[in-house]
Design an enzyme around this catalytic site. Structure first.
Site, PDB file in Angstrom:
ATOM      1  N   GLU A  97       0.817  -1.212   0.000  1.00 24.25           N
ATOM      2  CA  GLU A  97       0.000   0.000   0.000  1.00 24.25           C
ATOM      3  C   GLU A  97       0.851   1.263   0.000  1.00 24.25           C
ATOM      4  O   GLU A  97       1.931   1.296   0.571  1.00 24.25           O
ATOM      5  CB  GLU A  97      -0.913   0.001   1.229  1.00 24.25           C
ATOM      6  N   CYS A 110       3.350   8.618   0.665  1.00 25.53           N
ATOM      7  CA  CYS A 110       3.920   7.772   1.719  1.00 25.53           C
ATOM      8  C   CYS A 110       4.161   6.388   1.112  1.00 25.53           C
ATOM      9  O   CYS A 110       3.204   5.694   0.771  1.00 25.53           O
ATOM     10  CB  CYS A 110       2.912   7.733   2.864  1.00 25.53           C
ATOM     11  N   CYS A 117       6.382  -6.279   7.785  1.00 24.75           N
ATOM     12  CA  CYS A 117       7.559  -5.760   8.501  1.00 24.75           C
ATOM     13  C   CYS A 117       7.961  -6.760   9.576  1.00 24.75           C
ATOM     14  O   CYS A 117       7.095  -7.312  10.260  1.00 24.75           O
ATOM     15  CB  CYS A 117       7.232  -4.404   9.148  1.00 24.75           C
ATOM     16  N   CYS A 121       6.329  -3.916  15.980  1.00 21.80           N
ATOM     17  CA  CYS A 121       5.960  -2.854  16.932  1.00 21.80           C
ATOM     18  C   CYS A 121       4.498  -3.084  17.327  1.00 21.80           C
ATOM     19  O   CYS A 121       3.655  -3.404  16.487  1.00 21.80           O
ATOM     20  CB  CYS A 121       6.112  -1.473  16.304  1.00 21.80           C
ATOM     21  N   CYS A 124       1.377  -1.190  15.609  1.00 23.00           N
ATOM     22  CA  CYS A 124       1.399  -0.999  14.152  1.00 23.00           C
ATOM     23  C   CYS A 124       0.765  -2.180  13.406  1.00 23.00           C
ATOM     24  O   CYS A 124       1.147  -3.336  13.622  1.00 23.00           O
ATOM     25  CB  CYS A 124       2.850  -0.812  13.720  1.00 23.00           C
ATOM     26  N   GLU A 166      10.357  -1.472   7.269  1.00 21.35           N
ATOM     27  CA  GLU A 166      11.459  -0.701   7.843  1.00 21.35           C
ATOM     28  C   GLU A 166      12.515  -0.477   6.746  1.00 21.35           C
ATOM     29  O   GLU A 166      13.235  -1.410   6.362  1.00 21.35           O
ATOM     30  CB  GLU A 166      12.053  -1.476   9.038  1.00 21.35           C
ATOM     31  N   SER A 197      11.775   7.481   7.409  1.00 22.68           N
ATOM     32  CA  SER A 197      11.467   7.230   8.819  1.00 22.68           C
ATOM     33  C   SER A 197      11.982   5.848   9.216  1.00 22.68           C
ATOM     34  O   SER A 197      11.765   4.868   8.504  1.00 22.68           O
ATOM     35  CB  SER A 197       9.952   7.302   9.009  1.00 22.68           C
ATOM     36  N   SER A 220      11.463   7.044  14.800  1.00 17.75           N
ATOM     37  CA  SER A 220      10.260   6.684  15.547  1.00 17.75           C
ATOM     38  C   SER A 220      10.670   6.487  16.999  1.00 17.75           C
ATOM     39  O   SER A 220      11.241   5.461  17.362  1.00 17.75           O
ATOM     40  CB  SER A 220       9.647   5.407  14.972  1.00 17.75           C
ATOM     41  N   LEU A 221      10.401   7.492  17.794  1.00 19.03           N
ATOM     42  CA  LEU A 221      10.912   7.514  19.170  1.00 19.03           C
ATOM     43  C   LEU A 221       9.921   6.839  20.115  1.00 19.03           C
ATOM     44  O   LEU A 221      10.245   5.854  20.771  1.00 19.03           O
ATOM     45  CB  LEU A 221      11.154   8.983  19.569  1.00 19.03           C
ATOM     46  N   HIS A 222       8.766   7.421  20.248  1.00 22.85           N
ATOM     47  CA  HIS A 222       7.633   6.884  21.018  1.00 22.85           C
ATOM     48  C   HIS A 222       7.824   6.793  22.520  1.00 22.85           C
ATOM     49  O   HIS A 222       6.842   6.799  23.264  1.00 22.85           O
ATOM     50  CB  HIS A 222       7.158   5.535  20.464  1.00 22.85           C
ATOM     51  N   ASN A 296      -3.533   5.651  15.816  1.00 24.26           N
ATOM     52  CA  ASN A 296      -4.616   5.226  14.925  1.00 24.26           C
ATOM     53  C   ASN A 296      -5.012   3.797  15.242  1.00 24.26           C
ATOM     54  O   ASN A 296      -4.151   2.942  15.448  1.00 24.26           O
ATOM     55  CB  ASN A 296      -4.153   5.344  13.476  1.00 24.26           C
ATOM     56  N   CYS A 346      -1.190   6.635   9.494  1.00 18.85           N
ATOM     57  CA  CYS A 346       0.055   6.043   9.986  1.00 18.85           C
ATOM     58  C   CYS A 346      -0.193   4.730  10.701  1.00 18.85           C
ATOM     59  O   CYS A 346      -1.017   4.657  11.609  1.00 18.85           O
ATOM     60  CB  CYS A 346       0.671   6.942  11.043  1.00 18.85           C
TER      61      CYS A 346
END
Ligand code: SAH
Ligand code: SF4
Length: 357
Positions: A97, A110, A117, A121, A124, A166, A197, A220-222, A296, A346
């Site tokens: 996608e 994007c 992946c 995570c 996600c 990634e 990213s 991507s810190l989070h 999301n 996202c």
């Protein structure tokens, strides 16, 4: 044909490799520049369009080379924003996608670098679907070519490597695609318009800095806390935040760019007062800005384990959080959730047509 008796996928070849291929066919170097122009600037989808080539050359190209590597399966449009989600299939029938996000005079695309992946995570959808394979350079670039044909007259102005996968795990193909996008023959896409990213692969971040592309980098810190980050991003157990911060310092010094920290806001996990203090401390170390992303929903993946318990921080609390950070002179951007009605926001990409959502 290449040594495996397969057609050459032309977009897997760098401009230098295209030149070599043509040289082997007895064609002058300027023809490979013309071919580059047809593929990337004119978005050609068939060799027959290449009218400044002889018929013999067009025929040889059609016989020995593949021009397009992806098939466009569907385009879904969001009803509450102009966001469009493109579903593509690869030759081996994997679904990937790509999301187009229009905003005033910008059209940001994007793009995905992997089918699925491997990094799992917990917040996600792509992570929850697991890993299938890396995308080729041609498959990464064709997302741009096929979306650009469907995006109106302004064309695509920005590219973010923030779709499925990634990019720094699929390092070689991601970098090759960046080299093509930013090549001097290409019009319109400067390095300043491209952001990659990453969830944080320190040695690859340093290697990217060495390549001299100087594109923008987002981490991507989070969470600023190693233990919390490891819980929601298992890759943190292998590559700690401390190692990533060191790599990012190297990247920003070498490329003279500013880092963006992406921070998906999860209720009770990374939206506490101590998280603000830690972010302020971190931002003083390296030229940076923070992108706050509302979490999301990943309910369409029917998640279990930790993922099932994740909840978004309420919007008014996110705004307060942003305000607090701004008081400390930190640049904060609050990203909206464009496209969530078609699972195009996202972290919602999972290679599915979500028209039934
Ligand atoms: N693999 C790369 C790039 C793709 S993910 C990376 O992790 O950086 C793009 C961004 O979306 C990342 O910042 C990621 O953390 C974020 N993201 C993932 N799932 C999300 C979700 N459910 N809600 C909001 N943001 C999410
Ligand atoms: Fe992979 Fe990025 Fe999703 Fe993590 S957030 S699972 S690294 S795509």
């Amino acid at each position: 044909m290449n040594s495996d008796n397969k057609k050459y996928e032309l977009k897997n070849l760098s401009p230098k490799e295209l030149e070599k291929l043509f040289a082997g066919w007895g064609e002058p170097a300027f023809r490979s520049k013309q071919l580059f122009n047809w593929m990337y600037n004119n978005l050609a989808s068939d060799f027959s369009e290449m009218l400044n080539f002889s018929k013999a050359l067009r025929n040889r190209l059609a016989e020995e080379c593949e021009l397009i590597s992806l098939k466009l399966e569907s385009v879904q449009s969001s009803s509450n924003s102009g966001t469009k989600k493109f579903l593509f299939s690869t030759k081996d029938n994997n679904k990937i996608e790509t999301v187009l996000i229009p905003d005033k005079n910008r059209n940001t695309l994007c793009i995905s670098t992997q089918a699925g992946c491997p990094l799992d995570c917990k917040f996600c959808a792509t992570g929850l679907m697991g890993f299938i394979r890396n995308l080729t350079t041609a498959e990464i670039i064709d997302q741009y070519i096929l979306a650009a044909k469907n995006c109106g007259e302004n064309g695509i102005t920005n590219i973010v490597y923030m779709g499925m996968g990634e990019p720094l795990i699929n390092f070689d193909d991601s970098v090759k695609s960046l080299e093509i996008f930013t090549h001097e023959y290409n019009i319109g896409l400067s390095r300043r318009k491209i952001t990659l990213s990453t969830s944080g692969i320190p040695h690859r971040i340093k290697e990217l800095a060495e390549r001299g592309l100087r594109i923008k980098l987002a981490l991507s810190l989070h969470s600023c806390f190693e233990d919390i980050r490891s819980k929601i991003m298992p890759i943190n157990k292998k590559y700690s935040l401390a190692e990533n911060i060191d790599a990012i310092k190297y990247y920003t010094d070498k490329t003279k760019t500013r880092i963006t920290y992406e921070y998906t806001m999860l209720k009770g996990i990374n939206d506490r007062p101590e998280d603000i203090d830690a972010l302020v401390k971190l931002c003083r170390k390296i030229p940076s800005k923070i992108n706050l992303i509302p979490f999301n929903s990943i309910a369409h993946m029917a998640p279990g384990g930790i993922s099932a318990g994740l909840e978004p921080t309420p919007l008014n609390k996110i705004e307060k959080f942003a305000e607090e950070l701004s008081k400390h002179k930190i640049t904060v951007i609050l990203r909206n959730t464009q496209g969530s009605d078609i699972a195009a926001a996202c972290g919602q990409l999972a290679g599915k047509d979500n028209s039934q959502l």
